[in-house]
Write a protein that holds these residues in place. Structure first.
Motif, PDB file in Angstrom:
ATOM      1  N   SER A  31       7.951  -3.214  -5.341  1.00 58.14           N
ATOM      2  CA  SER A  31       8.734  -3.368  -6.569  1.00 58.14           C
ATOM      3  C   SER A  31       8.749  -4.822  -7.032  1.00 58.14           C
ATOM      4  CB  SER A  31      10.158  -2.851  -6.365  1.00 58.14           C
ATOM      5  OG  SER A  31      10.789  -3.577  -5.325  1.00 58.14           O
ATOM      6  N   ILE A  32       8.754  -5.759  -6.110  1.00 60.73           N
ATOM      7  CA  ILE A  32       8.690  -7.170  -6.489  1.00 60.73           C
ATOM      8  C   ILE A  32       7.331  -7.474  -7.117  1.00 60.73           C
ATOM      9  CG2 ILE A  32       8.645  -9.529  -5.595  1.00 60.73           C
ATOM     10  CD1 ILE A  32      10.703  -8.606  -3.511  1.00 60.73           C
ATOM     11  N   GLY A  33       6.280  -6.939  -6.527  1.00 62.46           N
ATOM     12  CA  GLY A  33       4.937  -7.149  -7.080  1.00 62.46           C
ATOM     13  C   GLY A  33       4.792  -6.560  -8.462  1.00 62.46           C
ATOM     14  N   TYR A  34       5.365  -5.379  -8.681  1.00 63.46           N
ATOM     15  CA  TYR A  34       5.277  -4.794 -10.020  1.00 63.46           C
ATOM     16  C   TYR A  34       6.090  -5.604 -11.012  1.00 63.46           C
ATOM     17  CZ  TYR A  34       5.769  -1.894 -14.043  1.00 63.46           C
ATOM     18  OH  TYR A  34       5.777  -1.452 -15.329  1.00 63.46           O
ATOM     19  N   GLY A  35       7.233  -6.080 -10.609  1.00 64.93           N
ATOM     20  CA  GLY A  35       8.043  -6.901 -11.503  1.00 64.93           C
ATOM     21  C   GLY A  35       7.305  -8.159 -11.938  1.00 64.93           C
ATOM     22  N   LEU A  36       6.593  -8.768 -11.011  1.00 59.80           N
ATOM     23  CA  LEU A  36       5.817  -9.956 -11.354  1.00 59.80           C
ATOM     24  C   LEU A  36       4.609  -9.607 -12.213  1.00 59.80           C
ATOM     25  CD1 LEU A  36       5.938 -11.899  -7.976  1.00 59.80           C
ATOM     26  CD2 LEU A  36       7.151 -12.429 -10.079  1.00 59.80           C
ATOM     27  N   SER A  37       3.988  -8.456 -11.940  1.00 59.68           N
ATOM     28  CA  SER A  37       2.806  -8.088 -12.717  1.00 59.68           C
ATOM     29  C   SER A  37       3.166  -7.595 -14.118  1.00 59.68           C
ATOM     30  CB  SER A  37       1.992  -7.023 -11.990  1.00 59.68           C
ATOM     31  OG  SER A  37       2.690  -5.793 -11.966  1.00 59.68           O
ATOM     32  N   ALA A  38       4.409  -7.215 -14.340  1.00 61.51           N
ATOM     33  CA  ALA A  38       4.830  -6.757 -15.669  1.00 61.51           C
ATOM     34  C   ALA A  38       5.045  -7.913 -16.633  1.00 61.51           C
ATOM     35  CB  ALA A  38       6.100  -5.929 -15.562  1.00 61.51           C
ATOM     36  N   ILE A  39       5.046  -9.128 -16.131  1.00 61.09           N
ATOM     37  CA  ILE A  39       5.234 -10.286 -17.001  1.00 61.09           C
ATOM     38  C   ILE A  39       4.064 -10.417 -17.980  1.00 61.09           C
ATOM     39  CG2 ILE A  39       5.366 -12.806 -17.044  1.00 61.09           C
ATOM     40  CD1 ILE A  39       6.874 -12.609 -14.376  1.00 61.09           C
ATOM     41  N   GLU A  78       0.094  -2.081 -22.809  1.00 62.35           N
ATOM     42  CA  GLU A  78       1.005  -1.249 -22.024  1.00 62.35           C
ATOM     43  C   GLU A  78       0.250  -0.458 -20.955  1.00 62.35           C
ATOM     44  OE1 GLU A  78       4.761  -0.416 -20.994  1.00 62.35           O
ATOM     45  OE2 GLU A  78       4.153  -1.724 -22.633  1.00 62.35           O
ATOM     46  N   ALA A  79      -1.011  -0.141 -21.203  1.00 64.92           N
ATOM     47  CA  ALA A  79      -1.806   0.550 -20.185  1.00 64.92           C
ATOM     48  C   ALA A  79      -1.953  -0.323 -18.942  1.00 64.92           C
ATOM     49  CB  ALA A  79      -3.175   0.917 -20.745  1.00 64.92           C
ATOM     50  N   LEU A  80      -2.066  -1.624 -19.118  1.00 62.12           N
ATOM     51  CA  LEU A  80      -2.138  -2.522 -17.964  1.00 62.12           C
ATOM     52  C   LEU A  80      -0.858  -2.462 -17.147  1.00 62.12           C
ATOM     53  CD1 LEU A  80      -3.810  -5.667 -19.542  1.00 62.12           C
ATOM     54  CD2 LEU A  80      -4.849  -3.999 -18.014  1.00 62.12           C
ATOM     55  N   ALA A  81       0.280  -2.372 -17.812  1.00 54.31           N
ATOM     56  CA  ALA A  81       1.553  -2.280 -17.098  1.00 54.31           C
ATOM     57  C   ALA A  81       1.655  -0.962 -16.331  1.00 54.31           C
ATOM     58  CB  ALA A  81       2.714  -2.415 -18.074  1.00 54.31           C
ATOM     59  N   LEU A  82       1.182   0.117 -16.923  1.00 57.67           N
ATOM     60  CA  LEU A  82       1.233   1.405 -16.233  1.00 57.67           C
ATOM     61  C   LEU A  82       0.283   1.445 -15.042  1.00 57.67           C
ATOM     62  CD1 LEU A  82       1.527   3.817 -19.269  1.00 57.67           C
ATOM     63  CD2 LEU A  82       3.305   3.106 -17.683  1.00 57.67           C
ATOM     64  N   ILE A  83      -0.872   0.821 -15.168  1.00 56.47           N
ATOM     65  CA  ILE A  83      -1.793   0.730 -14.034  1.00 56.47           C
ATOM     66  C   ILE A  83      -1.144  -0.082 -12.920  1.00 56.47           C
ATOM     67  CG2 ILE A  83      -3.989  -0.267 -13.267  1.00 56.47           C
ATOM     68  CD1 ILE A  83      -5.099   0.524 -16.033  1.00 56.47           C
ATOM     69  N   GLY A  84      -0.452  -1.158 -13.283  1.00 60.47           N
ATOM     70  CA  GLY A  84       0.248  -1.958 -12.290  1.00 60.47           C
ATOM     71  C   GLY A  84       1.366  -1.195 -11.602  1.00 60.47           C
ATOM     72  N   LEU A  85       1.974  -0.247 -12.302  1.00 60.17           N
ATOM     73  CA  LEU A  85       3.030   0.569 -11.698  1.00 60.17           C
ATOM     74  C   LEU A  85       2.462   1.597 -10.735  1.00 60.17           C
ATOM     75  CD1 LEU A  85       6.016   1.479 -11.639  1.00 60.17           C
ATOM     76  CD2 LEU A  85       5.474   2.987 -13.534  1.00 60.17           C
ATOM     77  N   VAL A  86       1.333   2.193 -11.059  1.00 60.82           N
ATOM     78  CA  VAL A  86       0.773   3.279 -10.255  1.00 60.82           C
ATOM     79  C   VAL A  86      -0.070   2.753  -9.087  1.00 60.82           C
ATOM     80  CG1 VAL A  86      -0.805   5.250 -10.376  1.00 60.82           C
ATOM     81  CG2 VAL A  86       0.827   4.854 -12.194  1.00 60.82           C
ATOM     82  N   ALA A  87      -0.720   1.626  -9.241  1.00 60.35           N
ATOM     83  CA  ALA A  87      -1.646   1.114  -8.217  1.00 60.35           C
ATOM     84  C   ALA A  87      -1.033   0.955  -6.835  1.00 60.35           C
ATOM     85  CB  ALA A  87      -2.279  -0.188  -8.690  1.00 60.35           C
ATOM     86  N   PRO A  88       0.182   0.424  -6.673  1.00 59.30           N
ATOM     87  CA  PRO A  88       0.715   0.289  -5.313  1.00 59.30           C
ATOM     88  C   PRO A  88       0.942   1.631  -4.619  1.00 59.30           C
ATOM     89  CG  PRO A  88       1.949  -1.102  -6.801  1.00 59.30           C
ATOM     90  CD  PRO A  88       1.037  -0.265  -7.633  1.00 59.30           C
ATOM     91  N   PHE A  89       1.180   2.679  -5.377  1.00 62.14           N
ATOM     92  CA  PHE A  89       1.399   3.981  -4.751  1.00 62.14           C
ATOM     93  C   PHE A  89       0.079   4.639  -4.373  1.00 62.14           C
ATOM     94  CE2 PHE A  89       5.145   3.381  -7.490  1.00 62.14           C
ATOM     95  CZ  PHE A  89       6.097   3.374  -6.483  1.00 62.14           C
ATOM     96  N   ILE A  90      -0.989   4.325  -5.088  1.00 63.57           N
ATOM     97  CA  ILE A  90      -2.302   4.890  -4.765  1.00 63.57           C
ATOM     98  C   ILE A  90      -2.932   4.162  -3.587  1.00 63.57           C
ATOM     99  CG2 ILE A  90      -4.654   5.204  -5.624  1.00 63.57           C
ATOM    100  CD1 ILE A  90      -3.466   5.634  -8.393  1.00 63.57           C
ATOM    101  N   TYR A  91      -2.865   2.831  -3.602  1.00 59.70           N
ATOM    102  CA  TYR A  91      -3.517   2.025  -2.585  1.00 59.70           C
ATOM    103  C   TYR A  91      -2.523   1.593  -1.521  1.00 59.70           C
ATOM    104  CZ  TYR A  91      -7.077   1.855  -6.164  1.00 59.70           C
ATOM    105  OH  TYR A  91      -8.004   2.191  -7.102  1.00 59.70           O
ATOM    106  N   THR A  92      -2.023   2.530  -0.758  1.00 57.69           N
ATOM    107  CA  THR A  92      -1.108   2.191   0.317  1.00 57.69           C
ATOM    108  C   THR A  92      -1.890   1.875   1.574  1.00 57.69           C
ATOM    109  OG1 THR A  92      -0.918   4.507   0.938  1.00 57.69           O
ATOM    110  CG2 THR A  92       0.722   3.635  -0.593  1.00 57.69           C
ATOM    111  N   SER A  93      -1.324   1.011   2.379  1.00 59.03           N
ATOM    112  CA  SER A  93      -2.035   0.641   3.617  1.00 59.03           C
ATOM    113  C   SER A  93      -1.470   1.363   4.807  1.00 59.03           C
ATOM    114  CB  SER A  93      -1.944  -0.860   3.840  1.00 59.03           C
ATOM    115  OG  SER A  93      -0.602  -1.278   3.863  1.00 59.03           O
TER     116      SER A  93
END
Length: 82
Positions: A20-28, A67-82
Motif C-alpha cells: 500500500s505504501i508503494g502504491y501510494g508513492l506510485s500514484a503521485i 489513469e490506466a498507469l495508476a490502475l496498473i500500479g494498483l493491480v501489479a503488486p497483487f499479481i507479482y507476489t513473492s
C-alpha cells in the motif's frame, strides 16, 4: 540466542503494508499527469474556444492513459507476489 532470533524472523512478515505504501508513492505520477492534462486542456480551450470538442476529446484520452498507469500500479503488486 541468535538461533532463536533467526527462527522468529523467519515466521514474522515485517512488511505487511509495503504494497500500500508503494502504491501510494506510485500514484503521485499519474496524479500529476492528470493535473497537467486538464490544466493544459482548459488553457487550450480558453485560447481557442472554437476547438472545444477536439480539445475535450484529446483531454479525455490523456486522462484515460494517465489513469490506466495508476490502475496498473494498483493491480501489479497483487499479481507479482513473492
Amino acid at each position: 540466542m541468535s538461533q532463536i532470533l533467526a527462527a522468529a524472523a523467519d515466521q514474522v512478515n515485517i512488511n505487511p503494508g509495503l504494497k500500500s505504501i508503494g502504491y501510494g508513492l506510485s500514484a503521485i505520477g499519474p496524479g500529476i499527469g492528470v493535473g497537467i492534462v486538464f490544466g493544459q486542456g482548459v488553457n487550450a480551450i480558453a485560447r481557442q474556444p472554437e476547438l472545444t470538442g477536439v480539445i475535450r476529446t484529446n483531454m479525455l484520452l490523456g486522462f484515460a492513459f494517465s489513469e490506466a498507469l495508476a490502475l496498473i500500479g494498483l493491480v501489479a503488486p497483487f499479481i507479482y507476489t513473492s
